[in-house]
Design a protein around this motif. Structure first.
Motif, PDB file in Angstrom:
ATOM      1  N   GLN A   1      -5.348  -1.011   1.201  1.00 21.66           N
ATOM      2  CA  GLN A   1      -5.608  -1.999   0.353  1.00 21.66           C
ATOM      3  C   GLN A   1      -6.140  -3.210   1.282  1.00 21.66           C
ATOM      4  O   GLN A   1      -5.710  -3.424   2.386  1.00 21.66           O
TER       5      GLN A   1
ATOM      6  N   ALA B   1       0.750  -1.229   0.091  1.00 24.73           N
ATOM      7  CA  ALA B   1      -0.078   0.143  -0.031  1.00 24.73           C
ATOM      8  C   ALA B   1       0.866   1.153   0.077  1.00 24.73           C
ATOM      9  O   ALA B   1       0.494   2.257  -0.721  1.00 24.73           O
TER      10      ALA B   1
ATOM     11  N   ALA C   1      -5.002  -2.888  -9.002  1.00 22.74           N
ATOM     12  CA  ALA C   1      -4.899  -2.988  -7.512  1.00 22.74           C
ATOM     13  C   ALA C   1      -4.614  -4.460  -7.328  1.00 22.74           C
ATOM     14  O   ALA C   1      -3.792  -5.005  -6.694  1.00 22.74           O
TER      15      ALA C   1
ATOM     16  N   GLU D   1      -9.249  -2.009  -3.088  1.00 17.49           N
ATOM     17  CA  GLU D   1      -8.395  -0.692  -2.984  1.00 17.49           C
ATOM     18  C   GLU D   1      -9.330   0.537  -2.716  1.00 17.49           C
ATOM     19  O   GLU D   1     -10.296   0.937  -3.611  1.00 17.49           O
TER      20      GLU D   1
ATOM     21  N   HIS E   1      -6.808   3.648  -9.552  1.00 17.78           N
ATOM     22  CA  HIS E   1      -6.234   2.448  -9.236  1.00 17.78           C
ATOM     23  C   HIS E   1      -5.626   1.619 -10.083  1.00 17.78           C
ATOM     24  O   HIS E   1      -5.028   0.485  -9.783  1.00 17.78           O
TER      25      HIS E   1
END
Length: 312
Positions: free
Chosen positions: A308, A218, A241, A257, A233
């Motif tokens: 996340q 993250a 993600a 995410e 994203h």
């Protein structure tokens, strides 16, 4: 091409998703097929929006006029040459009544109409079902200019109208002087985790365990957004993600995410996410088991927050 006004979030596989639209020339398929009603869940800028969809030959198709209404681009029919015209810079002005699914199984006829997007032919496979044209979502995303992502953990698709298909949104530029946070970055990360777990426990859900590898992932995402000047994203380096977590965190079985820019404190971040249907669903997903948080500050002092969540 003009930016479209909203984000859309569609629940189905990205490779299978589709939207209503006619085509310039028809490939060598059968002229008619059986269309089976398909239940879809769609998020537009974090807002849940119902849409009519049919499964044809294993692919899902959604009504073009519904998409035009939801994302807000004009869709018209030109009788002079029997074509469909899409204008991305004009708001949708047609009827707001959605077609709906009157029958579970209906006939789908291949459309041979030409589709023009801002005056340029955009060839794509389309079917006419109950008088409405249907095409694949990824095709209209490419033609009109919005991104489409598949969320493996929630089995749904996110459509981001703020960036083109396969691209990322530029990092917002802001010269505002932001206050120096009262807590350290580490303390803010721990507070964000604590507040997230409080909201989950209120709903009878299990709290999430912070995982070192996910915390690092993250943080890497937060740093990546600043270094590569985007906010979204989809990373130009790590992909979506899900792609990023799958690649960097052992035991991955799915991920989602949430991101934020500009909030000054963890409570403000969580409060904002609770007000957004899309972000709220991520926070309260009963299938996730671990949590990771990344925070970075841009040159103006504005904080970029990354949350996340992963199932292991």
């Amino acid at each position: 091409m003009s930016k479209v006004a909203k984000k859309v979030f569609l629940c189905t596989a990205i490779a299978l998703m589709a939207v209503s639209l006619p085509i310039a020339s028809a490939p060598a398929y059968a002229s008619t097929e059986v269309a089976i009603g398909s239940s879809q869940t769609i998020f537009v800028d974090g807002r849940l929006v119902p849409m009519t969809a049919y499964n044809i030959n294993g692919n899902n198709y959604v009504c073009l006029r519904e998409v035009g209404h939801v994302i807000n681009f004009e869709v018209t029919y030109a009788a002079s040459d029997d074509s469909v015209r899409i204008f991305t810079g004009e708001p949708y002005s047609g009827e707001l009544t959605m077609p709906g699914q009157d029958q579970e199984r209906v006939e789908a006829a291949m459309s041979r109409q030409a589709i023009y997007v801002d005056g340029v032919v955009a060839p794509m496979l389309a079917y006419t079902v109950c008088g409405n044209n249907y095409v694949k979502l990824r095709d209209i995303g490419v033609a009109v200019g919005f991104s489409v992502e598949w969320d493996a953990l929630r089995s749904c698709i996110t459509i981001d109208t703020g960036c083109r298909y396969g691209e990322t949104t530029a990092m917002p530029t802001d010269n505002t002087a932001y206050p120096v946070p009262a807590m350290s970055l580490y303390e803010m990360k721990m507070e964000l985790i604590r507040l997230t777990n409080i909201e989950r426990i209120k709903l009878g859900l299990a709290g999430l365990e912070d995982l070192p590898e996910l915390m690092e992932c993250a943080q890497l995402k937060a740093d990546d957004m600043l270094e590569n000047h985007y906010f979204g994203h989809n990373s130009p380096i790590y992909g979506s993600a899900n792609d990023m977590v799958r690649r960097l965190v052992p035991g991955y079985k799915g991920a989602c995410e949430n991101i934020n820019i500009g909030a000054a404190a963890p409570a403000e971040v969580v409060a904002g996410w609770l007000e957004s249907e899309e972000h709220y669903i991520n926070l309260t997903n009963p299938r996730v088991t671990h949590i990771g948080v990344g925070i970075a500050a841009n040159s103006s002092g504005a904080l970029v927050w990354v949350l996340q969540l992963m199932r292991r």
